[in-house]
Design a protein around this motif. Structure first.
Motif, PDB file in Angstrom:
ATOM      1  N   ASN A   1     -31.983   2.479 -43.034  1.00 33.99           N
ATOM      2  CA  ASN A   1     -30.948   2.466 -42.494  1.00 33.99           C
ATOM      3  C   ASN A   1     -30.485   1.244 -41.830  1.00 33.99           C
ATOM      4  OD1 ASN A   1     -30.564   5.319 -43.199  1.00 33.99           O
ATOM      5  ND2 ASN A   1     -31.474   6.026 -41.072  1.00 33.99           N
ATOM      6  N   GLN A   2     -31.318   0.623 -41.460  1.00 27.11           N
ATOM      7  CA  GLN A   2     -31.037  -0.710 -40.687  1.00 27.11           C
ATOM      8  C   GLN A   2     -30.440  -1.653 -42.006  1.00 27.11           C
ATOM      9  OE1 GLN A   2     -33.945  -2.247 -37.939  1.00 27.11           O
ATOM     10  NE2 GLN A   2     -31.991  -2.954 -36.775  1.00 27.11           N
TER      11      GLN A   2
ATOM     12  N   TYR B   1     -32.456  -6.613 -38.755  1.00 23.46           N
ATOM     13  CA  TYR B   1     -33.567  -6.103 -38.825  1.00 23.46           C
ATOM     14  C   TYR B   1     -34.613  -7.089 -38.245  1.00 23.46           C
ATOM     15  CZ  TYR B   1     -38.390  -5.495 -40.465  1.00 23.46           C
ATOM     16  OH  TYR B   1     -39.578  -5.151 -40.627  1.00 23.46           O
TER      17      TYR B   1
ATOM     18  N   ARG C   1     -28.891  -0.863 -44.472  1.00 25.94           N
ATOM     19  CA  ARG C   1     -27.769  -0.642 -44.983  1.00 25.94           C
ATOM     20  C   ARG C   1     -26.739  -0.746 -43.914  1.00 25.94           C
ATOM     21  NH1 ARG C   1     -29.698   3.726 -49.257  1.00 25.94           N
ATOM     22  NH2 ARG C   1     -30.495   5.018 -47.437  1.00 25.94           N
ATOM     23  N   SER C   2     -27.063  -1.242 -42.944  1.00 25.10           N
ATOM     24  CA  SER C   2     -26.111  -1.324 -41.703  1.00 25.10           C
ATOM     25  C   SER C   2     -25.037  -2.027 -41.402  1.00 25.10           C
ATOM     26  CB  SER C   2     -26.828  -1.447 -40.168  1.00 25.10           C
ATOM     27  OG  SER C   2     -27.302  -2.801 -40.252  1.00 25.10           O
ATOM     28  N   ASP C   3     -25.031  -2.861 -42.497  1.00 23.16           N
ATOM     29  CA  ASP C   3     -23.722  -4.048 -42.901  1.00 23.16           C
ATOM     30  C   ASP C   3     -23.562  -4.390 -44.214  1.00 23.16           C
ATOM     31  OD1 ASP C   3     -22.547  -6.281 -40.718  1.00 23.16           O
ATOM     32  OD2 ASP C   3     -22.522  -6.688 -42.804  1.00 23.16           O
TER      33      ASP C   3
ATOM     34  N   SER D   1     -27.511  -7.832 -42.385  1.00 24.70           N
ATOM     35  CA  SER D   1     -28.612  -6.618 -42.009  1.00 24.70           C
ATOM     36  C   SER D   1     -30.042  -7.114 -41.914  1.00 24.70           C
ATOM     37  CB  SER D   1     -28.117  -5.484 -42.951  1.00 24.70           C
ATOM     38  OG  SER D   1     -28.193  -6.020 -44.543  1.00 24.70           O
TER      39      SER D   1
END
Lengths: 193, 193
Positions: B72-73, B87, B75-77, B83
């Motif tokens: 998820n992280q 991480y 894909r966070s940006d 991203s």
DNA sequence: CTCTTTCTATACCGATCAGTACATAATGAT
DNA sequence: ATCATTATGTACTGATCGGTATAGAAAGAG
């Protein structure tokens, strides 16, 4: 004076270092230690103080000999890139009597003891700082000789190399495909271009 | 049937995970575990089998939730670089309820158990492989979107990022200067250029 | 030799370890 | 309400832990 010791402290310490290296601090029992050191329990306490003091002495000896070994390796070739690669190859395949299965005693100690014991956080932090300095001096040397480009951020790259060496020594403990790891090591060294 | 359990297995397992995370496998005693899990010793054995089986279950749960969180992280940006940086910042400063002092449970296990136990070498090796795959997919995505140059060796770089993440999680246990580490992390990400 | 000092060897200490026996308590089934 | 079944709580097991008391062995000094 009187009755002399029947063993060589340095040899016994080296044996202890091996045991801690292979098993870790907690998992190395006094029975393991005395057996491999070829001494009796009271001799260990009389000479080194106790398990913790013995480990501290062994770790410090390891740091010293390890850094000396690495320093020589980083000077083994006139080409900085080649000697760096040689160093990483050594981490991957074992060098200087080290087995990659057991990694680096200092890295192992960072994981096992550093979070709970500031003394070992210091010792292992110092090891990292000195290793980084070794890398930085090597990079600087390469820049001066013209082998490496001037615009490199030697300090940051040196820190990355230390991080990578730590990561390598940990990853090797899981017995990964050596070819993959070598490719990664080669990729790391592209930071020197 | 009959008398129901008075505790939630998942909650108890999460508590056990925390204990193993903080202390390591060997150093986590059954008393530590039962206390933090809020269950009695026989309940632990009846439910999980034993200390080793409990650890195995906790580690597998950790791997799962950790990889999900990282996915998820990453894909966070929309920006892959951003991203990725997020991480690594998380590894450095702690993220997802993790304390950087204790690093990554999986990395800790590589160090403590992988060399002596093929089961844990497998589990932790699998974690690395899946993390590398996550990185590689992220890099590929960045290449496709045009953010990253096409000529990148996504596979090797992904492996390096895994190595670096491992190195970072170990180095943070010695409480180094965060600024230095952040510079190193930024330097690592120049591999994406 | 004898004495003094230091090392070695054995055997032990309390504490703690992971794991379990057993009696009790709590629930659903009948 | 009684029974069968399962969970809980206490107390225990043998083994091992790090550390030490103590007695004997070995060497130099006188």
């Amino acid at each position: 004076m009187v009755r002399p010791k029947e063993f060589d402290e340095r040899i016994a310490l080296a044996a202890a270092m091996q045991v801690f290296w292979e098993k870790g601090y907690e998992a190395a029992s006094l029975s393991d230690l005395t057996q491999r050191m070829n001494i009796q329990r009271p001799s260990l306490y009389a000479t080194f103080g106790g398990k913790r003091e013995l480990f501290e002495a062994a770790l410090k000896a390891y740091v010293q000999s390890s850094l000396t070994y690495i320093e020589n390796q980083l000077r083994s070739d006139p080409s900085v890139k080649k000697s760096m690669l040689a160093y990483f190859q050594g981490v991957i395949h074992g060098a200087g009597g080290s087995n990659p299965d057991f990694g680096c005693l200092c890295v192992n100690t960072m994981v096992e003891l550093a979070p709970h014991d500031p003394v070992f956080a210091d010792i292992t932090g110092d090891f990292q700082a000195r290793l980084t300095e070794l890398f930085q001096r090597t990079i600087d040397h390469g820049i001066q000789s013209g082998e490496l480009p001037k615009q490199l951020n030697a300090s940051s790259i040196a820190r990355v190399l230390t991080l990578s060496a730590i990561g390598l020594s940990v990853t090797m403990k899981t017995k990964p495909d050596p070819a993959r790891v070598e490719h990664a090591a080669a990729e790391i060294l592209t930071l020197l271009e």
